[in-house]
Design a protein around this motif. Structure first.
Motif, PDB file in Angstrom:
ATOM      1  N   LEU A 286      -4.908  -4.786   6.265  1.00  0.00           N
ATOM      2  CA  LEU A 286      -3.641  -5.413   5.860  1.00  0.00           C
ATOM      3  C   LEU A 286      -2.907  -6.063   7.029  1.00  0.00           C
ATOM      4  O   LEU A 286      -1.901  -6.739   6.834  1.00  0.00           O
ATOM      5  CB  LEU A 286      -2.741  -4.393   5.165  1.00  0.00           C
ATOM      6  CG  LEU A 286      -3.195  -3.946   3.763  1.00  0.00           C
ATOM      7  CD1 LEU A 286      -2.292  -2.853   3.219  1.00  0.00           C
ATOM      8  CD2 LEU A 286      -3.242  -5.129   2.802  1.00  0.00           C
TER       9      LEU A 286
ATOM     10  N   GLU B  68       0.953  -1.611  -4.748  1.00  0.00           N
ATOM     11  CA  GLU B  68      -0.174  -0.678  -4.661  1.00  0.00           C
ATOM     12  C   GLU B  68      -1.257  -1.142  -5.620  1.00  0.00           C
ATOM     13  O   GLU B  68      -0.982  -1.394  -6.788  1.00  0.00           O
ATOM     14  CB  GLU B  68       0.298   0.746  -5.013  1.00  0.00           C
ATOM     15  CG  GLU B  68      -0.795   1.792  -5.086  1.00  0.00           C
ATOM     16  CD  GLU B  68      -1.665   1.861  -3.838  1.00  0.00           C
ATOM     17  OE1 GLU B  68      -1.149   2.136  -2.741  1.00  0.00           O
ATOM     18  OE2 GLU B  68      -2.882   1.631  -3.954  1.00  0.00           O
ATOM     19  N   LYS B  69      -2.482  -1.253  -5.114  1.00  0.00           N
ATOM     20  CA  LYS B  69      -3.544  -1.774  -5.976  1.00  0.00           C
ATOM     21  C   LYS B  69      -4.286  -0.674  -6.732  1.00  0.00           C
ATOM     22  O   LYS B  69      -4.903  -0.940  -7.765  1.00  0.00           O
ATOM     23  CB  LYS B  69      -4.524  -2.621  -5.169  1.00  0.00           C
ATOM     24  CG  LYS B  69      -5.353  -1.828  -4.194  1.00  0.00           C
ATOM     25  CD  LYS B  69      -6.408  -2.701  -3.540  1.00  0.00           C
ATOM     26  CE  LYS B  69      -7.230  -1.835  -2.610  1.00  0.00           C
ATOM     27  NZ  LYS B  69      -8.196  -2.514  -1.823  1.00  0.00           N
ATOM     28  N   ASP B  70      -4.225   0.543  -6.221  1.00  0.00           N
ATOM     29  CA  ASP B  70      -4.922   1.643  -6.882  1.00  0.00           C
ATOM     30  C   ASP B  70      -4.066   2.143  -8.059  1.00  0.00           C
ATOM     31  O   ASP B  70      -2.954   2.638  -7.864  1.00  0.00           O
ATOM     32  CB  ASP B  70      -5.149   2.766  -5.864  1.00  0.00           C
ATOM     33  CG  ASP B  70      -5.897   3.944  -6.464  1.00  0.00           C
ATOM     34  OD1 ASP B  70      -7.088   4.084  -6.183  1.00  0.00           O
ATOM     35  OD2 ASP B  70      -5.282   4.711  -7.241  1.00  0.00           O
TER      36      ASP B  70
ATOM     37  N   THR C   3       6.117   9.266   5.270  1.00  0.00           N
ATOM     38  CA  THR C   3       5.223   8.981   4.134  1.00  0.00           C
ATOM     39  C   THR C   3       4.324  10.202   3.881  1.00  0.00           C
ATOM     40  O   THR C   3       4.269  11.119   4.698  1.00  0.00           O
ATOM     41  CB  THR C   3       4.337   7.750   4.403  1.00  0.00           C
ATOM     42  OG1 THR C   3       3.232   8.139   5.230  1.00  0.00           O
ATOM     43  CG2 THR C   3       5.101   6.611   5.081  1.00  0.00           C
ATOM     44  N   GLU C   4       3.576  10.174   2.789  1.00  0.00           N
ATOM     45  CA  GLU C   4       2.669  11.302   2.488  1.00  0.00           C
ATOM     46  C   GLU C   4       1.624  11.473   3.596  1.00  0.00           C
ATOM     47  O   GLU C   4       1.387  12.586   4.069  1.00  0.00           O
ATOM     48  CB  GLU C   4       1.927  11.085   1.162  1.00  0.00           C
ATOM     49  CG  GLU C   4       2.777  11.173  -0.085  1.00  0.00           C
ATOM     50  CD  GLU C   4       3.240   9.803  -0.565  1.00  0.00           C
ATOM     51  OE1 GLU C   4       3.901   9.738  -1.587  1.00  0.00           O
ATOM     52  OE2 GLU C   4       2.951   8.790   0.106  1.00  0.00           O
ATOM     53  N   TYR C   5       1.011  10.382   4.001  1.00  0.00           N
ATOM     54  CA  TYR C   5      -0.005  10.461   5.057  1.00  0.00           C
ATOM     55  C   TYR C   5       0.618  10.902   6.369  1.00  0.00           C
ATOM     56  O   TYR C   5       0.060  11.697   7.113  1.00  0.00           O
ATOM     57  CB  TYR C   5      -0.680   9.099   5.243  1.00  0.00           C
ATOM     58  CG  TYR C   5      -1.847   8.867   4.326  1.00  0.00           C
ATOM     59  CD1 TYR C   5      -1.699   8.939   2.940  1.00  0.00           C
ATOM     60  CD2 TYR C   5      -3.105   8.559   4.835  1.00  0.00           C
ATOM     61  CE1 TYR C   5      -2.763   8.710   2.100  1.00  0.00           C
ATOM     62  CE2 TYR C   5      -4.182   8.331   3.988  1.00  0.00           C
ATOM     63  CZ  TYR C   5      -4.008   8.410   2.620  1.00  0.00           C
ATOM     64  OH  TYR C   5      -5.065   8.180   1.784  1.00  0.00           O
TER      65      TYR C   5
ATOM     66  N   ASN D 213       2.391   1.134   5.993  1.00  0.00           N
ATOM     67  CA  ASN D 213       2.339   2.551   6.334  1.00  0.00           C
ATOM     68  C   ASN D 213       0.944   3.118   6.106  1.00  0.00           C
ATOM     69  O   ASN D 213       0.461   3.161   4.987  1.00  0.00           O
ATOM     70  CB  ASN D 213       3.337   3.338   5.484  1.00  0.00           C
ATOM     71  CG  ASN D 213       4.780   3.027   5.850  1.00  0.00           C
ATOM     72  OD1 ASN D 213       5.100   2.889   7.031  1.00  0.00           O
ATOM     73  ND2 ASN D 213       5.643   2.913   4.853  1.00  0.00           N
ATOM     74  N   PHE D 214       0.301   3.501   7.189  1.00  0.00           N
ATOM     75  CA  PHE D 214      -0.987   4.188   7.124  1.00  0.00           C
ATOM     76  C   PHE D 214      -1.990   3.419   6.270  1.00  0.00           C
ATOM     77  O   PHE D 214      -2.647   3.965   5.378  1.00  0.00           O
ATOM     78  CB  PHE D 214      -0.780   5.654   6.662  1.00  0.00           C
ATOM     79  CG  PHE D 214       0.125   6.363   7.635  1.00  0.00           C
ATOM     80  CD1 PHE D 214      -0.415   7.052   8.702  1.00  0.00           C
ATOM     81  CD2 PHE D 214       1.506   6.228   7.555  1.00  0.00           C
ATOM     82  CE1 PHE D 214       0.419   7.625   9.658  1.00  0.00           C
ATOM     83  CE2 PHE D 214       2.346   6.794   8.506  1.00  0.00           C
ATOM     84  CZ  PHE D 214       1.793   7.502   9.559  1.00  0.00           C
TER      85      PHE D 214
ATOM     86  N   ASP E 258      -5.301   1.395   5.146  1.00  0.00           N
ATOM     87  CA  ASP E 258      -6.717   1.739   5.297  1.00  0.00           C
ATOM     88  C   ASP E 258      -7.252   1.144   6.594  1.00  0.00           C
ATOM     89  O   ASP E 258      -7.072  -0.051   6.845  1.00  0.00           O
ATOM     90  CB  ASP E 258      -7.522   1.177   4.124  1.00  0.00           C
ATOM     91  CG  ASP E 258      -7.068   1.759   2.788  1.00  0.00           C
ATOM     92  OD1 ASP E 258      -6.704   2.947   2.771  1.00  0.00           O
ATOM     93  OD2 ASP E 258      -7.052   1.027   1.785  1.00  0.00           O
TER      94      ASP E 258
ATOM     95  N   ASN F  27      -1.067  -4.278  -8.046  1.00  0.00           N
ATOM     96  CA  ASN F  27      -2.042  -5.360  -7.908  1.00  0.00           C
ATOM     97  C   ASN F  27      -2.427  -5.457  -6.428  1.00  0.00           C
ATOM     98  O   ASN F  27      -1.836  -4.789  -5.578  1.00  0.00           O
ATOM     99  CB  ASN F  27      -1.406  -6.678  -8.375  1.00  0.00           C
ATOM    100  CG  ASN F  27      -2.428  -7.709  -8.812  1.00  0.00           C
ATOM    101  OD1 ASN F  27      -3.557  -7.714  -8.317  1.00  0.00           O
ATOM    102  ND2 ASN F  27      -2.028  -8.579  -9.714  1.00  0.00           N
ATOM    103  N   ASP F  28      -3.397  -6.299  -6.137  1.00  0.00           N
ATOM    104  CA  ASP F  28      -3.865  -6.462  -4.763  1.00  0.00           C
ATOM    105  C   ASP F  28      -2.930  -7.396  -3.987  1.00  0.00           C
ATOM    106  O   ASP F  28      -2.604  -8.487  -4.468  1.00  0.00           O
ATOM    107  CB  ASP F  28      -5.279  -7.054  -4.795  1.00  0.00           C
ATOM    108  CG  ASP F  28      -5.953  -6.944  -3.448  1.00  0.00           C
ATOM    109  OD1 ASP F  28      -5.384  -7.397  -2.439  1.00  0.00           O
ATOM    110  OD2 ASP F  28      -7.058  -6.375  -3.405  1.00  0.00           O
ATOM    111  N   ALA F  29      -2.533  -6.960  -2.797  1.00  0.00           N
ATOM    112  CA  ALA F  29      -1.582  -7.734  -1.989  1.00  0.00           C
ATOM    113  C   ALA F  29      -2.147  -9.087  -1.541  1.00  0.00           C
ATOM    114  O   ALA F  29      -1.405  -9.917  -1.014  1.00  0.00           O
ATOM    115  CB  ALA F  29      -1.144  -6.919  -0.777  1.00  0.00           C
TER     116      ALA F  29
ATOM    117  N   GLY G  13       0.835  -1.209   0.000  1.00  0.00           N
ATOM    118  CA  GLY G  13       0.000   0.000   0.000  1.00  0.00           C
ATOM    119  C   GLY G  13       0.863   1.249   0.000  1.00  0.00           C
ATOM    120  O   GLY G  13       0.758   2.094   0.878  1.00  0.00           O
ATOM    121  N   CYS G  14       1.706   1.388  -1.026  1.00  0.00           N
ATOM    122  CA  CYS G  14       2.721   2.462  -1.022  1.00  0.00           C
ATOM    123  C   CYS G  14       2.148   3.817  -1.391  1.00  0.00           C
ATOM    124  O   CYS G  14       2.840   4.828  -1.292  1.00  0.00           O
ATOM    125  CB  CYS G  14       3.863   2.107  -1.965  1.00  0.00           C
ATOM    126  SG  CYS G  14       3.409   2.213  -3.715  1.00  0.00           S
TER     127      CYS G  14
END
Ligand code: SAH
Length: 216
Positions: free
Chosen positions: A131, A68-70, A192-194, A116-117, A119, A96-98, A45-46
């Motif tokens: 996760l 990263e899946k998005d 991280t960004e978040y 990292n952060f 959902d 892809n989805d982990a 989930g980077c």
């Protein structure tokens, strides 16, 4: 928080499929050779990718795979890696989805998993998507090397508290924990960004290290 869909994302990812893989089953067991490293880190989930890019730059002898899946977020991360960082040799992405981790990595292949952060999935019926929930911990347990570990950071107290229990219930021990990680600077660990957002709001960052208890 979902990103607005970017039209250029899929074409960009396809154009750079030698860096951003979609389903790298052929690389199972071969990541350390590919990235020329003895220490493999995987970030799940980077998002837009600041963390793994900064860490791969700061620690050139370590290898990094960011998942990263998005597609929109992944395309931003991929573009940033290629255009803003010169050295791509010790990192790759998987878009892809982990949930498919076991297809891409061999048991014991990963040294450090970074969450990292993630959902928070606050509603009870969605907890199984976290996760750090049991389904994922079983995979991480198998994939981590003997001295491997998970590093988790979050702003979300409920996710953090639940995760402590998930780890303890699934053959992990917590070897480091902080409820205000950025009270000290921790310059060894990228922001991280978040994380930047929550630090700017003066919110505490929760942090832990969890190690699989492996007897052999
Ligand atoms: N790590 C970044 C982004 C956090 S948001 C940061 O700290 O700034 C969480 C990210 O995890 C989102 O981009 C989401 O798409 C991704 N994610 C959630 N579940 C995932 C899964 N099962 N597989 C891959 N990525 C996932």
């Amino acid at each position: 928080m979902r990103m607005r869909k970017k039209k250029w994302a899929d074409p960009y990812l396809q154009d750079h499929d030698d860096f951003c893989f979609s389903n790298p089953i052929d690389l199972k067991g071969k990541w350390k050779t590919l990235l020329n490293t003895k220490e493999l880190h995987v970030e799940i989930g980077c998002g837009k990718g600041d963390y793994f890019n900064e860490m791969a730059l700061a620690y050139p002898n370590t290898g990094w795979v960011a998942i990263e899946k998005d597609h929109s977020a992944a395309a931003v991360a991929c573009k940033k890696s290629i255009e803003e960082y010169e050295n791509l040799q010790n990192k790759r992405m998987i878009v892809n989805d982990a949930s498919n981790l076991m297809d891409w990595f061999e048991e014991g292949e990963i040294d450090v998993i970074h969450l990292n952060f993630s959902d928070p999935w606050p509603k009870k019926y969605t907890h199984k998507r976290r996760l750090s929930s049991e389904k994922f911990l079983k995979m991480y347990y198998a994939l981590l090397s003997k001295n491997g570990y998970i590093q988790m950071k979050t702003d979300n107290k409920d996710l953090f508290e639940s995760s402590v229990l998930y780890f303890l219930e699934n053959q992990f021990q917590i070897t480091d924990i902080s409820v205000d990680y950025r009270r000290n600077k921790h310059e060894e660990d990228a922001i991280t960004e978040y994380e930047r957002r929550f630090m700017d709001l003066n919110q505490p960052i929760y942090f832990l290290i969890a190690k699989p208890i492996k007897n052999k």
